[in-house]
Design a protein around this motif. Structure first.
Motif, PDB file in Angstrom:
ATOM      1  N   LEU A   1       0.805  -1.228   0.000  1.00  0.00           N
ATOM      2  CA  LEU A   1       0.000   0.000   0.000  1.00  0.00           C
ATOM      3  C   LEU A   1       0.842   1.285   0.000  1.00  0.00           C
ATOM      4  O   LEU A   1       0.446   2.294  -0.618  1.00  0.00           O
ATOM      5  N   PRO A   2       2.004   1.373   0.649  1.00  0.00           N
ATOM      6  CA  PRO A   2       2.778   2.630   0.639  1.00  0.00           C
ATOM      7  C   PRO A   2       3.232   3.090  -0.743  1.00  0.00           C
ATOM      8  O   PRO A   2       3.690   4.232  -0.885  1.00  0.00           O
ATOM      9  N   VAL A   3       3.119   2.237  -1.759  1.00  0.00           N
ATOM     10  CA  VAL A   3       3.546   2.667  -3.086  1.00  0.00           C
ATOM     11  C   VAL A   3       2.695   3.827  -3.592  1.00  0.00           C
ATOM     12  O   VAL A   3       3.147   4.637  -4.427  1.00  0.00           O
ATOM     13  N   ARG A   4       1.498   3.950  -3.082  1.00  0.00           N
ATOM     14  CA  ARG A   4       0.605   5.017  -3.547  1.00  0.00           C
ATOM     15  C   ARG A   4       1.007   6.400  -3.013  1.00  0.00           C
ATOM     16  O   ARG A   4       0.609   7.426  -3.551  1.00  0.00           O
ATOM     17  N   SER A   5       1.811   6.433  -1.947  1.00  0.00           N
ATOM     18  CA  SER A   5       2.209   7.722  -1.352  1.00  0.00           C
ATOM     19  C   SER A   5       3.579   8.205  -1.821  1.00  0.00           C
ATOM     20  O   SER A   5       4.108   9.180  -1.277  1.00  0.00           O
ATOM     21  N   ILE A   6       4.185   7.506  -2.799  1.00  0.00           N
ATOM     22  CA  ILE A   6       5.512   7.905  -3.275  1.00  0.00           C
ATOM     23  C   ILE A   6       5.493   9.305  -3.889  1.00  0.00           C
ATOM     24  O   ILE A   6       6.370  10.144  -3.576  1.00  0.00           O
ATOM     25  N   PRO A   7       4.557   9.691  -4.767  1.00  0.00           N
ATOM     26  CA  PRO A   7       4.586  11.056  -5.344  1.00  0.00           C
ATOM     27  C   PRO A   7       4.495  12.149  -4.277  1.00  0.00           C
ATOM     28  O   PRO A   7       5.239  13.131  -4.318  1.00  0.00           O
ATOM     29  N   SER A   8       3.593  12.000  -3.312  1.00  0.00           N
ATOM     30  CA  SER A   8       3.463  13.042  -2.286  1.00  0.00           C
ATOM     31  C   SER A   8       4.715  13.128  -1.427  1.00  0.00           C
ATOM     32  O   SER A   8       5.118  14.226  -0.997  1.00  0.00           O
TER      33      SER A   8
ATOM     34  N   LYS B   1      -1.544   6.901 -12.337  1.00  0.00           N
ATOM     35  CA  LYS B   1      -1.482   7.580 -13.636  1.00  0.00           C
ATOM     36  C   LYS B   1      -2.801   8.291 -13.944  1.00  0.00           C
ATOM     37  O   LYS B   1      -2.823   9.433 -14.423  1.00  0.00           O
ATOM     38  N   LYS B   2      -3.888   7.628 -13.627  1.00  0.00           N
ATOM     39  CA  LYS B   2      -5.186   8.261 -13.872  1.00  0.00           C
ATOM     40  C   LYS B   2      -5.365   9.499 -13.004  1.00  0.00           C
ATOM     41  O   LYS B   2      -5.926  10.521 -13.437  1.00  0.00           O
ATOM     42  N   THR B   3      -4.860   9.430 -11.764  1.00  0.00           N
ATOM     43  CA  THR B   3      -4.964  10.604 -10.875  1.00  0.00           C
ATOM     44  C   THR B   3      -4.149  11.773 -11.421  1.00  0.00           C
ATOM     45  O   THR B   3      -4.594  12.935 -11.412  1.00  0.00           O
ATOM     46  N   GLU B   4      -2.919  11.484 -11.925  1.00  0.00           N
ATOM     47  CA  GLU B   4      -2.083  12.531 -12.503  1.00  0.00           C
ATOM     48  C   GLU B   4      -2.711  13.122 -13.746  1.00  0.00           C
ATOM     49  O   GLU B   4      -2.622  14.342 -13.993  1.00  0.00           O
ATOM     50  N   GLU B   5      -3.345  12.291 -14.536  1.00  0.00           N
ATOM     51  CA  GLU B   5      -4.013  12.811 -15.728  1.00  0.00           C
ATOM     52  C   GLU B   5      -5.148  13.745 -15.337  1.00  0.00           C
ATOM     53  O   GLU B   5      -5.374  14.792 -15.989  1.00  0.00           O
ATOM     54  N   SER B   6      -5.853  13.435 -14.281  1.00  0.00           N
ATOM     55  CA  SER B   6      -6.946  14.312 -13.831  1.00  0.00           C
ATOM     56  C   SER B   6      -6.396  15.645 -13.334  1.00  0.00           C
ATOM     57  O   SER B   6      -6.949  16.720 -13.627  1.00  0.00           O
ATOM     58  N   LEU B   7      -5.278  15.580 -12.573  1.00  0.00           N
ATOM     59  CA  LEU B   7      -4.673  16.823 -12.103  1.00  0.00           C
ATOM     60  C   LEU B   7      -4.159  17.665 -13.254  1.00  0.00           C
ATOM     61  O   LEU B   7      -4.235  18.901 -13.233  1.00  0.00           O
ATOM     62  N   ARG B   8      -3.643  16.988 -14.289  1.00  0.00           N
ATOM     63  CA  ARG B   8      -3.131  17.720 -15.446  1.00  0.00           C
ATOM     64  C   ARG B   8      -4.254  18.459 -16.157  1.00  0.00           C
ATOM     65  O   ARG B   8      -4.078  19.590 -16.634  1.00  0.00           O
TER      66      ARG B   8
END
Length: 747
Positions: A590-597, A666-673
């Protein structure tokens, strides 16, 4: 002749030419000889003329030539016929004239023939009467001759009977008609009167001989077998007694008194020993004493009686018995059968009457099995002492032997053993919860239920329980036992809402322990049971006939089917273990999801050189399960057989979850973009969307490098568990995803 005298070697050439001509003459073949048609032709003189054979005999002649030849022969025949008629014409014409008066002469010759026939018939009848009278006289003379011969035989028989009576000191009646036979016309009446008297005297002689023979035989037997009397018999006396016994048995055989001899032997020797030995002796001691007694005192007597009987039988009967075939019932009563009618009848009756309540008591299974084993060994030892195979067959057909075998209540014994085995299993299975006890010995069972099943199986074939006659029943009970562990599976605990709660972890650990215990016990039970089959059961089971093999009644196939149904439980249990371990490994991911932040919040913007902290703990639940690196684990009893297959399956499941997380990021980053469109370029997971020198671009590059390090470290950790990365399609897709400069559109 020298070479100078014959320079051209003419003599040698002449000899070779002569030799060659002689060889050519020997190889000469005769040409077919043409024989013209004549009256001597064998094909024309036969009564039944055969056209085919005639044509074949003229096969060297063409059809036109054959036709011309036949026409010439026909002309020749016509000429000869005309010539014959011309030569005998006068005799032919005078034939009818010469026969003109012969009819009257024939009539005159016929008239006296009737009287002559009547005279011949009358003479024939008279001769027949004379012949019948002569034949009747001859028949009467034959009857008289036979009666005369019978009378002479009766006289000789009477003399022999009288002599025997004098030798046996038997007083004869004074009015015996056989002593004064009147050879007169009353011959037949004398024979009738003598017949009854002779039968009576012969019966008295036979009774006297039998009584005296019984006395002599009994005296010889007692002297021969009595070792506790005045002293042991010397070898000389023993030889004399054996000779007396042999003569007595021969006399019994001649008189047909086989049962009388057996009765004397039973009364004077066997019965005394049985009464003495069966008083208070234990069964084993009784059997041992009986065998020693039979071998010491009765074996020689049985062998002598067998030889006497064999001499009196025909050669065909002997050959049939020596071939160990079934003895015909009509011959059993015409010979000595000491083993059946004396030894076994006396001992068998004594065992059933005096010791039956002890020997055949099936209520005490341990003692019953001991008594059965001792008794069967006693019977086999007796059969070993038998003088022939025919004696063994007759003993097995004896009513006492049949009654002895029927007294063994083997079904009752099996029922009691069945209650013991099934009772212990029911007590073990009464505990519905599986409480495994893991030990280092891989050959031991983990659960008490599996150990109880193995104890029940081995008890069926142990020396303290097994009886060969009950082998089919013990085999069926063995096939019913292995399926028992599958019924002890505890129910799966209900999952709580929080998958990481302590209750859920404890419930999963319980399931893992139960499943591991059942899988390990199934493997151990299969190994032990197959070893027991090879070493013991396959040798104890009776041989399978050809008909049973064709119908599929094969014991090993039945065992394989049972084991296959048992091992089929391993697959669902293994699947449940894999699901729990996969869930725990995915929770560690699960911690892989917090790498960008994390990278955006870092003040130090250096490029990462080490994998993330959670990578080493991703497959840690699997390692802890198998005790890798820690020395102990729940799945340690499964051994090395399940490490690689479990690791491969769990690794593929975790990789798929890894891909799912990255795809969601990736989908989250696309939404932020899309939200920051027109502003500074936002974070891109797999590549740079802006100029490449601003802060967001550097963060994306560091995130990408970190994920590459994490995936590589994750793959190496999986390789240590035996996973082959090159064969994993999911892992290859994950590596391509994190190494791509731009993110592929996977949505």
């Amino acid at each position: 002749m020298t070479l100078a005298q014959d320079p051209y070697q003419l003599d040698r050439l002449a000899d070779e030419l002569a030799t060659r001509e002689l060889a050519d003459a020997q190889d000469f073949h005769d040409l077919p000889n043409f024989v013209p048609l004549s009256h001597d032709n064998p094909f024309l003189t036969v009564p039944d003329f055969k056209v085919e054979q005639f044509l074949l005999s003229r096969s060297n002649t063409s059809l036109p030539d054959l036709r011309s030849e036949l026409r010439e022969y026909l002309s020749q025949l016509k000429e000869e016929l005309v010539k014959l008629i011309n030569d005998d014409y006068e005799a032919f014409i005078s034939l009818s004239t010469d026969l003109k008066d012969e009819g009257d002469r024939l009539v005159q010759l016929k008239s006296p023939l009737g009287d002559l026939k009547l005279q011949i018939l009358r003479s024939r009848s008279e001769l027949q009467v004379i012949q019948d009278a002569i034949q009747e006289k001859l028949q009467k003379r034959t009857v008289l001759r036979e009666e005369k011969a019978l009378l002479h035989l009766l006289l000789k028989l009477s003399e022999s009977v009288t002599r025997l009576e004098s030798l046996l000191l038997i007083t004869s009646p004074e009015n015996d008609p056989s002593r004064s036979l009147d050879v007169k016309p009353t011959l037949s009446s004398n024979l009738d009167h003598t017949d009854e008297s002779t039968d009576y005297r012969i019966d008295r002689i036979q009774s006297t001989i039998s009584s005296d023979l019984d006395h002599v035989f009994a005296t010889a037997l007692v002297a021969l077998t009595d070792g506790n009397g005045e002293g042991k018999v010397t070898e000389v006396e023993k030889s004399k007694l054996l000779a007396d016994v042999t003569e007595c048995l021969k006399t019994y055989d001649i008189l047909g008194l086989w049962r009388d001899a057996e009765d004397v032997l039973r009364r004077e020797v066997v019965r005394k020993f049985v009464r003495k030995a069966s008083s208070d002796d234990p069964l084993a001691k009784l059997y041992s004493q009986t065998l020693r007694f039979v071998e010491r005192d009765l074996s020689r007597i049985m062998n002598i009686a067998e030889m006497v009987s064999m001499k009196s039988l025909s050669s065909s009967r002997i050959e049939k018995d020596l071939g160990f075939t079934e003895p015909p019932r009509e011959h059993i009563d015409d010979e000595f059968q000491i083993m059946a009618n004396v030894i076994w009848e006396e001992f068998g009756r004594a065992l059933m009457d005096e010791l039956g309540g002890i020997i055949f008591a099936s209520g005490r299974p341990n003692q019953f099995r001991t008594h059965h084993e001792l008794s069967q060994a006693f019977v086999r030892s007796l059969e070993y002492l038998a003088p022939s195979a025919h004696s063994i067959k007759v003993m097995r057909l004896h009513p006492v032997y049949t009654a002895f075998e029927q007294r063994w209540q083997l079904p009752v014994y099996f029922q009691m053993r069945w209650k013991e085995v099934v009772g212990s299993l029911e007590e073990s299975f009464a505990v519905t919860r599986i409480e495994p006890v893991f030990v280092k010995d891989k050959t031991s069972f983990v659960t008490s239920q599996a150990n109880a099943v193995w104890v029940a199986i081995t008890a069926c074939w142990s020396a303290e329980v097994f009886i060969p006659d009950l082998c089919p029943r013990f085999w069926r009970l063995t096939l019913q036992n292995p399926s028992s562990p599958s019924h002890t599976r505890a129910s799966t605990p209900v999952q709580t809402h929080d998958p990481t709660s302590a209750e859920t972890m404890a419930a999963d650990d319980t399931i893992l322990r139960q499943n591991v215990a059942i899988i390990a016990d199934i493997k151990t039970l299969r190994t032990h049971l197959m070893a027991l089959w090879r070493e013991e059961i396959s040798m104890m089971l009776p041989e399978v006939s050809a008909d049973d093999e064709t119908s599929g009644a094969n014991a090993q196939d039945a065992l394989q089917n049972i084991m296959s149904s048992l091992t089929s439980l391993i697959a669902p249990l293994s699947t449940e273990v894999v699901i729990i371990l996969t869930k725990r490994c995915c929770d560690a991911l699960l911690p892989v999801r917090s790498i960008p932040s994390q990278f955006r919040a870092m003040s130090n913007k250096r490029t990462p050189t080490e994998p993330s902290y959670f990578v080493a703990s991703t497959l840690r639940p699997l390692k802890l399960f198998f005790g890798i690196g820690v020395g102990d684990g729940i799945g340690l009893p499964l051994g090395e057989d399940y490490v690689q297959p479990f690791s491969i399956e769990i690794f593929d499941n975790v990789v798929q979850r890894y891909v799912y997380y990255l795809t969601a990021m990736k989908k989250t980053e696309e939404s932020l973009r899309r939200l920051k469109k027109g502003k500074k370029p936002t974070f891109s997971l797999f590549g740079t969307a802006g100029t490449g020198k601003d802060d967001d671009g550097r963060d994306e590059e560091r995130i990408r490098v970190q994920m590459i390090l994490d995936v590589e470290a994750f793959g190496k950790d999986a390789e240590s568990l035996g996973v082959i990365l090159q064969s994993s399609e999911a892992y290859n897709a994950l590596r391509e995803m994190v190494q791509a400069p731009e993110a592929p559109d996977l949505s």
